[in-house]
Design a protein around this motif. Structure first.
Motif, short mmCIF file in Angstrom:
data_model
loop_
_atom_site.label_atom_id
_atom_site.label_comp_id
_atom_site.label_asym_id
_atom_site.label_seq_id
_atom_site.Cartn_x
_atom_site.Cartn_y
_atom_site.Cartn_z
N THR A 101 84.75 31.92 -57.85
CA THR A 101 84.71 31.10 -59.07
C THR A 101 84.98 29.63 -58.75
O THR A 101 84.35 28.74 -59.32
N THR A 102 85.91 29.37 -57.82
CA THR A 102 86.13 27.99 -57.39
C THR A 102 84.81 27.41 -56.89
O THR A 102 84.43 26.29 -57.25
N ALA A 103 84.11 28.17 -56.05
CA ALA A 103 82.87 27.68 -55.44
C ALA A 103 81.82 27.35 -56.49
O ALA A 103 81.21 26.28 -56.47
N VAL A 104 81.63 28.26 -57.44
CA VAL A 104 80.61 28.01 -58.46
C VAL A 104 81.01 26.83 -59.34
O VAL A 104 80.19 25.98 -59.67
N ALA A 105 82.30 26.75 -59.70
CA ALA A 105 82.75 25.64 -60.54
C ALA A 105 82.56 24.31 -59.82
O ALA A 105 82.13 23.32 -60.42
N GLU A 109 79.43 34.40 -64.47
CA GLU A 109 79.36 33.86 -65.83
C GLU A 109 79.10 32.35 -65.80
O GLU A 109 78.20 31.85 -66.49
N PHE A 110 79.85 31.65 -64.98
CA PHE A 110 79.71 30.19 -64.83
C PHE A 110 78.32 29.81 -64.34
O PHE A 110 77.68 28.92 -64.88
N ALA A 111 77.88 30.48 -63.28
CA ALA A 111 76.59 30.13 -62.68
C ALA A 111 75.46 30.37 -63.68
O ALA A 111 74.54 29.57 -63.79
N GLY A 112 75.55 31.46 -64.44
CA GLY A 112 74.53 31.76 -65.44
C GLY A 112 74.53 30.72 -66.55
O GLY A 112 73.49 30.23 -66.97
N LYS A 113 75.74 30.37 -66.99
CA LYS A 113 75.88 29.44 -68.11
C LYS A 113 75.32 28.06 -67.76
O LYS A 113 74.70 27.41 -68.58
N TYR A 114 75.57 27.61 -66.53
CA TYR A 114 75.14 26.26 -66.16
C TYR A 114 73.87 26.25 -65.31
O TYR A 114 73.45 25.20 -64.83
#
Ligand code: ADP
Ligand code: ASP
Ligand code: MG
Length: 412
Positions: free
Chosen positions: A155-159, A217-222
């Motif tokens: 999650t750190t990496a995707v953020a 979730e993050f990667a999909g959202k952005y």
């Protein structure tokens, strides 16, 4: 020139030799003219070791202090990774969460990232330097250290990839992509070239630990392309997580089988069959921050009903204590529990347009004489709760029933 965020997991930085291999790969990307931000986890086994140290002192370790302790694992690996890069003549600088800064909400042990300052990372990239960021950790508004939950470096990496506008977030790990199920349980599992965000999020949330759910979730959202690759091999494109569904002539009905080993259930028998009982039971459980997953209530008879719900195994003792208290207050009901259960799920967007998927899964379990304790479905998944002793057998049987196997993998 492209901008990559590359995340290396515990096994991928598990020894000096593995850290050297990480530096070699980063050097190759740099030599090809790309910009690279590196995110690393703690060396393999380190976070578990720290958890055990804490448990040896406190039964239920103070969460603020646990975060300070656990975050130390990543501090070691960022520094060593930078040294390996510097030794190769590559400019590199390590960053802990507060130095970036990676701001989180203040919830200890399962914090969420709210904001990332990109200034220092941008400056490094423009100067040809490789920033190496500690995964898993954050800093809250008070300046306290927080962690994102086990597996949270993804999650750190995707953020970071979202905040830095990266072209791709690459998750390097000890398998060469996302498989139809955990290849350690089913060696004939097949690597997927692509999987949709929707399916990957479901797989991760249902227990496939190859990616942390929030990272998907993050990667999909952005809309950040996310790729899972091996840090041990240099060939192959791994698995791309994408918004596009398969263009193949036939969309597979099931894309993968996920499982979670750490489940537990609590049953209340003979609870009064009146409005408000479910909320009386589950309200205090949720109020403790315990996540309730499946819930089943039977048709009432004689003014009484049975009620079962599942929680993570780590929350079992706390949830049990709360339920026993509520039942005592109500003056009715018998409470039983089982913390030796598992959840196995079949996931696939193709399920939407196919009937009979559940029957096929249940038939496969019946043929192996495996009793299903609970069932839950959504548009793109079917989950069953089973006795933990059947886990491997059940995953193999379902995997086979949906013909997901490819050629047997060679052991790494
Ligand atoms: P890292 O330390 O690199 O973050 P993890 O152990 O968190 O690695 O995740 C990689 C592991 O995930 C693999 O070794 C594999 O056993 C497991 N895994 C579970 N489900 C899958 C799946 N569907 N495809 C690939 N790997 C999976
Ligand atoms: N080191 C942390 C853990 O073991 C975070 C991670 O590996 O992603 O859970
Ligand atoms: Mg991981």
């Amino acid at each position: 020139m492209a901008r990559y965020v590359q995340k290396y997991g515990g096994t991928s930085v598990g020894s000096i030799e593995r850290i050297q291999a990480v530096a070699e790969r980063v050097a190759r990307f740099k030599a090809a003219g790309h910009q690279v931000v590196v995110v690393v986890s703690a060396m393999s086994g380190e976070t578990n070791r720290l958890v055990e140290l804490a448990a040896a002192i406190q039964d239920d370790p103070a969460e603020r202090e646990l975060d300070v302790l656990l975050a130390s694992g990543e501090q070691v690996s960022v520094a060593l990774t930078c040294m390996a890069l510097l030794q190769r003549g590559i400019q590199a600088r390590s960053y802990l969460a507060h130095q970036v800064a990676i701001r989180t909400n203040g919830q200890h042990t399962r914090s969420r990232i709210e904001k990332i300052d990109t200034e220092r990372l941008q400056r490094d990239l423009e100067a040809g330097c490789v920033p190496v960021v500690a995964g898993f950790q954050g800093v809250d508004a008070d300046g306290d250290v927080t962690t994102l939950g086990r597996g949270g470096s993804d999650t750190t990496a995707v953020a970071v990839a979202v905040a830095m506008g990266a072209d791709e977030c690459q998750i390097y790990t000890d398998v060469d992509g996302v498989y139809t199920t955990d290849p350690r349980v089913v060696p004939s599992a097949r690597r997927l070239d692509r999987i949709t965000f929707e399916e990957m999020l479901e797989m991760a949330s249902l227990g496939s630990k190859v990616l942390h759910p929030r990272s998907v979730e993050f990667a999909g959202k952005y809309g950040v392309p996310l790729r899972v690759l091996s840090s041990f091999e240099d060939s192959g494109d791994g698995t791309l997580i994408t918004t596009e569904e398969s263009h193949a002539m036939e969309q597979p009905i099931i894309s993968g089988i996920a499982f979670a080993r750490d489940e537990a259930k609590i049953t209340i028998q003979g609870a009064p069959d009146v409005p408000g009982v479910a909320s009386k039971m589950l309200g205090p459980v949720s109020a403790m921050g315990i996540e309730v997953d499946m819930i089943v209530q039977n048709v009432g008879a004689d003014g009484q009903t049975d009620f079962t719900f599942t929680v993570k195994r780590g929350d079992y003792a706390d949830a049990m204590k709360i339920v026993l208290g509520v039942v005592e207050d109500m003056g009715a009901g018998d409470v039983t529990g089982d913390n030796r259960i598992v959840k196995v799920s079949a996931v696939g967007v193709g399920m939407r347009s196919h009937a009979g998927v559940a029957t096929k899964m249940f038939d496969a379990l019946a043929r192996e004489n495996i009793n299903i304790q609970m069932i839950s479905t959504s548009e793109i998944k079917i989950s069953v709760v089973l006795d933990e002793k059947y886990l491997e057998l059940a995953v193999r049987a379902i995997h086979e029933a949906f013909e997901l196997s490819g050629e047997a993998r060679e052991e790494a």
